[in-house]
Scaffold this motif. Structure first.
Motif, mmCIF file in Angstrom:
data_model
loop_
_atom_site.group_PDB
_atom_site.id
_atom_site.type_symbol
_atom_site.label_atom_id
_atom_site.label_comp_id
_atom_site.label_asym_id
_atom_site.label_seq_id
_atom_site.Cartn_x
_atom_site.Cartn_y
_atom_site.Cartn_z
ATOM 1 N N GLN A 58 0.837 -1.204 0.000
ATOM 2 C CA GLN A 58 0.000 0.000 0.000
ATOM 3 C C GLN A 58 0.866 1.246 0.000
ATOM 4 O OE1 GLN A 58 -3.111 0.156 2.954
ATOM 5 N NE2 GLN A 58 -3.523 -2.009 2.787
ATOM 6 N N GLN A 59 1.960 1.158 0.757
ATOM 7 C CA GLN A 59 2.891 2.266 0.827
ATOM 8 C C GLN A 59 3.434 2.596 -0.563
ATOM 9 O OE1 GLN A 59 6.330 3.178 0.990
ATOM 10 N NE2 GLN A 59 5.404 5.062 1.787
ATOM 11 N N ARG A 60 3.754 1.555 -1.333
ATOM 12 C CA ARG A 60 4.313 1.787 -2.665
ATOM 13 C C ARG A 60 3.254 2.303 -3.631
ATOM 14 N NH1 ARG A 60 7.664 -3.054 -2.024
ATOM 15 N NH2 ARG A 60 6.773 -4.078 -3.823
ATOM 16 N N VAL A 61 1.996 1.872 -3.426
ATOM 17 C CA VAL A 61 0.908 2.414 -4.254
ATOM 18 C C VAL A 61 0.763 3.915 -3.988
ATOM 19 C CG1 VAL A 61 -1.564 2.376 -4.757
ATOM 20 C CG2 VAL A 61 -0.348 0.241 -4.316
ATOM 21 N N ALA A 62 0.817 4.283 -2.686
ATOM 22 C CA ALA A 62 0.708 5.698 -2.328
ATOM 23 C C ALA A 62 1.823 6.488 -3.007
ATOM 24 C CB ALA A 62 0.779 5.863 -0.816
ATOM 25 N N LEU A 63 2.997 5.889 -3.066
ATOM 26 C CA LEU A 63 4.131 6.552 -3.709
ATOM 27 C C LEU A 63 3.885 6.699 -5.214
ATOM 28 C CD1 LEU A 63 7.024 7.600 -3.284
ATOM 29 C CD2 LEU A 63 7.847 5.292 -3.740
ATOM 30 N N ALA A 64 3.425 5.611 -5.849
ATOM 31 C CA ALA A 64 3.152 5.645 -7.286
ATOM 32 C C ALA A 64 2.072 6.682 -7.596
ATOM 33 C CB ALA A 64 2.705 4.264 -7.775
ATOM 34 N N ARG A 65 1.031 6.722 -6.743
ATOM 35 C CA ARG A 65 -0.071 7.650 -6.975
ATOM 36 C C ARG A 65 0.403 9.101 -6.892
ATOM 37 N NH1 ARG A 65 -5.130 7.942 -2.859
ATOM 38 N NH2 ARG A 65 -3.527 8.904 -1.570
ATOM 39 N N ALA A 66 1.287 9.369 -5.927
ATOM 40 C CA ALA A 66 1.766 10.741 -5.750
ATOM 41 C C ALA A 66 2.770 11.133 -6.828
ATOM 42 C CB ALA A 66 2.379 10.899 -4.358
ATOM 43 N N LEU A 67 3.512 10.145 -7.356
ATOM 44 C CA LEU A 67 4.522 10.450 -8.370
ATOM 45 C C LEU A 67 3.913 10.578 -9.769
ATOM 46 C CD1 LEU A 67 7.496 8.128 -7.376
ATOM 47 C CD2 LEU A 67 7.545 10.623 -7.477
ATOM 48 N N ALA A 68 2.785 9.892 -10.002
ATOM 49 C CA ALA A 68 2.224 9.809 -11.354
ATOM 50 C C ALA A 68 1.997 11.175 -12.017
ATOM 51 C CB ALA A 68 0.928 8.990 -11.328
ATOM 52 N N SER B 41 16.533 5.577 -4.351
ATOM 53 C CA SER B 41 16.857 5.333 -5.763
ATOM 54 C C SER B 41 15.740 5.854 -6.668
ATOM 55 C CB SER B 41 17.129 3.844 -6.009
ATOM 56 O OG SER B 41 15.932 3.127 -5.947
ATOM 57 N N ILE B 42 14.476 5.812 -6.204
ATOM 58 C CA ILE B 42 13.395 6.381 -7.006
ATOM 59 C C ILE B 42 13.564 7.901 -7.115
ATOM 60 C CG2 ILE B 42 10.914 6.906 -6.963
ATOM 61 C CD1 ILE B 42 10.449 4.037 -6.001
ATOM 62 N N GLN B 43 14.032 8.493 -6.035
ATOM 63 C CA GLN B 43 14.262 9.937 -6.083
ATOM 64 C C GLN B 43 15.331 10.264 -7.120
ATOM 65 O OE1 GLN B 43 17.048 12.025 -4.570
ATOM 66 N NE2 GLN B 43 15.967 13.795 -5.414
ATOM 67 N N ARG B 44 16.413 9.483 -7.124
ATOM 68 C CA ARG B 44 17.486 9.729 -8.090
ATOM 69 C C ARG B 44 16.995 9.500 -9.515
ATOM 70 N NH1 ARG B 44 20.927 6.271 -5.551
ATOM 71 N NH2 ARG B 44 21.752 7.311 -3.718
ATOM 72 N N GLU B 45 16.221 8.415 -9.707
ATOM 73 C CA GLU B 45 15.727 8.049 -11.029
ATOM 74 C C GLU B 45 14.800 9.113 -11.611
ATOM 75 O OE1 GLU B 45 13.681 4.033 -12.086
ATOM 76 O OE2 GLU B 45 15.145 3.663 -10.493
ATOM 77 N N THR B 46 13.865 9.593 -10.776
ATOM 78 C CA THR B 46 12.866 10.532 -11.275
ATOM 79 C C THR B 46 13.356 11.971 -11.276
ATOM 80 O OG1 THR B 46 11.932 10.771 -9.057
ATOM 81 C CG2 THR B 46 10.909 9.136 -10.486
ATOM 82 N N GLY B 47 14.354 12.264 -10.443
ATOM 83 C CA GLY B 47 14.866 13.623 -10.383
ATOM 84 C C GLY B 47 13.904 14.609 -9.744
ATOM 85 N N ILE B 48 12.865 14.077 -9.075
ATOM 86 C CA ILE B 48 11.899 14.963 -8.412
ATOM 87 C C ILE B 48 12.423 15.325 -7.032
ATOM 88 C CG2 ILE B 48 9.575 15.012 -7.390
ATOM 89 C CD1 ILE B 48 8.625 13.349 -9.774
ATOM 90 N N THR B 49 12.189 16.566 -6.625
ATOM 91 C CA THR B 49 12.588 16.997 -5.291
ATOM 92 C C THR B 49 11.718 16.293 -4.257
ATOM 93 O OG1 THR B 49 13.020 19.147 -6.251
ATOM 94 C CG2 THR B 49 12.941 19.022 -3.847
ATOM 95 N N PHE B 50 12.346 15.621 -3.293
ATOM 96 C CA PHE B 50 11.610 14.950 -2.221
ATOM 97 C C PHE B 50 11.741 15.763 -0.945
ATOM 98 C CE2 PHE B 50 11.084 10.133 -3.205
ATOM 99 C CZ PHE B 50 10.765 10.405 -4.527
ATOM 100 N N THR B 51 10.635 16.019 -0.298
ATOM 101 C CA THR B 51 10.672 16.619 1.031
ATOM 102 C C THR B 51 10.058 15.615 1.984
ATOM 103 O OG1 THR B 51 10.463 18.806 0.099
ATOM 104 C CG2 THR B 51 9.997 18.588 2.436
ATOM 105 N N PHE B 52 10.894 15.138 2.892
ATOM 106 C CA PHE B 52 10.567 13.960 3.686
ATOM 107 C C PHE B 52 10.485 14.358 5.149
ATOM 108 C CE2 PHE B 52 11.870 10.057 5.870
ATOM 109 C CZ PHE B 52 11.220 9.061 5.153
ATOM 110 N N VAL B 53 9.410 13.957 5.803
ATOM 111 C CA VAL B 53 9.259 14.261 7.228
ATOM 112 C C VAL B 53 9.462 12.988 8.033
ATOM 113 C CG1 VAL B 53 7.508 14.704 8.986
ATOM 114 C CG2 VAL B 53 7.781 16.280 7.092
ATOM 115 N N THR B 54 10.295 13.039 9.053
ATOM 116 C CA THR B 54 10.488 11.865 9.903
ATOM 117 C C THR B 54 10.935 12.269 11.300
ATOM 118 O OG1 THR B 54 11.566 9.714 10.109
ATOM 119 C CG2 THR B 54 12.888 11.509 9.216
#
Lengths: 360, 310
Positions: free
Chosen positions: A143-153, A182-195
């Motif tokens: 589900q986590q990866r689907v959420a990622l795919a949905r947001a990246l699409a 690696s997805i961040q590097r591949e897509t070249g999209i800026t990621f802002t990550f909260v943790t």
């Protein structure tokens, strides 16, 4: 590589709820193409800041720019950023494919184009074979990866990730870290990550903003923040450290000599206003010290206990004057490092440059 | 109601199976005495011969059903024609009940959504306010409504006073009055189940939709409504079914011209003039109709619940 352009500029952003101030005048910039992390304990305001960028929280004062365009007054559906939500927020009545297609359709893609793009995205997160399933039929990690795919699409200008790994178990979390990177590097999209997980932040981020109590404490590259924390909060929150009270004995432009409460002295890099006589705090990382048999050196003490933590042993040493230090000794097969039994007197060798003077 | 009760996961172990059957016995007894027995009685009575002073003669006949559907002339010796009177009453009832359901949904959904999005401590107050009319008997409320709506009633007085109208509007004894009565009587049945659904709704889904470029209306249509559909279906059933059989609102507000099924059935059992088998037959036809609609809606409901389960 992170570009030189700024993806997001937050200028003097303030968030108040009634009389409570959640964010106190935050100013920071997130560069294009970088993996940027907002790190801090719960309640520090990191999620509020992320939600302000996404548009779910109004900005009380200040501005937010996205590639130079002021966005703080736009409703969320008009901001070209997408979010991976903490509990994924997948649409339960839609299939995986429909979930991923949703944002594309809303942006006006034709059904065919949206389906093609959704297919690519599901390929990217290795879930293509699940496209016809409902979210409830997938595991948490999927589900986590689907959420990622949905947001990246929809190819957002910036991807916002709100503690996306916190609901996963440890092994999966570790695997997802490198996958995200690696997805961040591949897509070249800026990621802002909260943790709130400092290890997560250190392993993935190009740069980290450490927050506490609604304030930005320190912003820098992972290594920089670990090795040169500016204050007690950062030194203590990122990794483990020994915090010591000291007074500056002598200081020139580069080196300051500090005296601990028990009379021992230490040299460290001088910072800002380290004038002689000033009371300061020092931070020494446990792995930057070594133990040896007592040899008459004034830096000596008694071993109080040894704590085995797998990769290494943490030894608590009590110096004269009651000061306790934790020293890490790495485990090695050859048994090169000697572990001293509790009660043994040992000499403590502090590596040159290991002591770091803190601003407060 | 059939579709509204969600069956939770129960203990499926063999050990508990027989105990469970025994524990269910009281429920079965209550259902048997209060639901199955009356319906069975109705079914039997609908096939009996009418007694002219009310009551029945124990002789099997299809006369009641025949009277409902066919017109054989005053003396029953002409060739059978379709009898439209009762079919029309049924049609008007379905139409009125359907309209009342749609109106209740249009007003009830926003109301329920409003309540569910208030802070937790004020929600209870709103729900309480919604249920207040139920502290007063429906008959009394319907009679009050009659006074409210009549030509010289407060509603017309108010409209005249504001200058919006020059002559009183005729509301009482029209279909509109029946409609207002039905809508008013059953609105809370629409609001409460939808409220319960919206309250369980995960509002992060609305945020996710907004984040994916959906405006408010699209979010409502494509995310919120499908997620709370179980509540909507339950609300519609709870308004439609009692509206269909209602007799207070049509009797008191609609007058003789706007007869509905409920009134027709009620007439058959009143005083000495009634026709019990005919009333029972009309009830059985109504029950069959309701069951068909319920089965259809229950299927919808089951589908909605399957889809809405996260």
């Amino acid at each position: 590589m992170p570009g030189s352009r700024n993806a997001i500029d937050v200028c003097n952003a303030v968030k108040r709820y009634g009389s409570f101030t959640a964010l106190q005048s935050i100013t920071l910039s997130i560069r294009d193409n970088e993996f940027f992390t907002l790190l801090g304990p719960s309640g520090c305001g990191k999620t509020t800041l992320l939600r302000m960028i996404a548009g779910f929280e109004e900005v009380t004062e200040g501005e937010i720019f996205l590639f130079g365009d002021e966005i703080e007054n736009l409703p969320p559906h008009q901001r070209p950023v997408n979010t991976v939500f903490q509990n994924y927020a997948l649409f339960p009545h839609m299939t995986i494919e429909q979930n991923v297609m949703f944002g594309l359709e809303m942006r006006g893609s034709s059904k065919d184009a949206a389906r093609r793009k959704a297919g690519e995205m599901l390929e990217l997160v290795q879930l293509a074979q699940f496209s016809a399933r409902k979210p409830s039929q997938l595991s948490g990690g999927q589900q986590q990866r689907v959420a990622l795919a949905r947001a990246l699409a929809p190819e957002p200008k910036v991807l916002l990730l709100d503690e996306p790994l916190s609901a996963l178990d440890l092994k999966l979390r570790q695997a997802m870290r490198s996958e995200l990177k690696s997805i961040q590097r591949e897509t070249g999209i800026t990621f802002t990550f909260v943790t709130h997980d400092q290890e997560e932040a250190l392993t993935m981020s190009d740069r980290i903003a450490v927050m506490s109590a609604g304030r930005l404490q320190q912003l820098g590259e992972a290594r920089d923040i670990y090795e040169r924390p500016v204050n007690r909060f950062v030194a203590d929150f990122i990794g483990e450290t020994n915090l010591l009270d000291a007074r500056v004995e002598a200081a020139d432009a580069s080196v300051a000599t500090c005296r601990l409460a028990n009379g021992l002295t230490l040299d460290c890099d001088a910072i800002g206003n380290a004038r002689p006589g000033a009371d300061v705090h020092l931070s020494i990382r446990p792995e930057r010290m070594t133990l040896a048999a007592a040899n008459g050196d004034p830096w000596q003490g008694t071993v109080r206990e040894n704590i085995f933590v797998g990769t290494d042993v943490q030894t608590v040493v009590q110096l004269q004057g009651g000061i306790e230090l934790t020293v890490r000794t790495q485990n090695s097969a050859a048994g090169v490092a000697t572990i001293f039994d509790p009660g043994t007197d040992v000499a403590v060798d502090v590596e040159a440059g290991a002591a770091r003077m803190l601003e407060d | 109601m059939a579709g509204a009760a969600a069956v939770g996961g129960s203990v499926r172990s063999e050990t508990y199976a027989s105990a469970r059957n025994w524990l269910l016995l009281p429920s079965w007894a209550v259902l048997g005495i209060f639901v199955l027995a009356p319906v069975a009685m109705m079914l039997v009575y609908s096939f009996l011969t009418k007694e002219f002073r009310g009551g029945v003669i124990w002789e099997f006949t299809l006369a009641a059903y025949d009277q409902f559907f066919f017109d054989r002339g005053l003396f029953g010796d002409e060739p059978a024609k379709i009898e439209w009177t009762y079919i029309l009453i049924f049609w008007r009832s379905i139409w009125q009940a359907g309209l009342a359901t749609v109106l209740a949904l249009l007003i009830g959904f926003p109301t329920a959504y409003f309540i569910a999005t208030r802070p937790a401590h004020t929600r209870t107050v709103w729900v309480f306010l919604i249920t207040i009319p139920y502290w007063v008997n429906l008959l009394i409320r319907t009679v009050s409504m009659k006074f409210l709506l009549r030509d010289q009633g407060p509603l017309n007085d108010f409209l005249l006073w504001t200058g919006l109208i020059d002559d009183p509007i005729r509301i009482i004894n029209t279909n509109a009055a029946v409609q207002i009565g039905l809508f008013y009587s059953y609105l809370p049945f629409m609001v409460l189940p939808i409220y319960a659904s919206v309250e369980r709704y995960n509002f992060a889904l609305s945020e996710a939709a907004a984040d994916l470029y959906a405006d408010k209306w699209t979010t409502l249509r494509r995310i919120v409504i499908p997620s709370v559909r179980p509540g909507i279906v339950a609300g519609c059933i709870l308004v439609f079914v009692p509206s269909l059989g209602a007799f207070l609102a049509p009797d008191l507000l609609g007058g003789a011209k706007n007869f509905m099924i409920g009134s027709l059935i009620e007439e058959q059992f009143k005083g000495n003039a009634g026709n019990w088998p005919f009333g029972a037959a009309a009830s059985m036809i109504l029950l069959t109709l309701v069951l068909i609609i319920l089965v259809f809606l229950a299927r919808q409901q089951a589908r909605a619940e399957r889809e809405a389960t996260p």
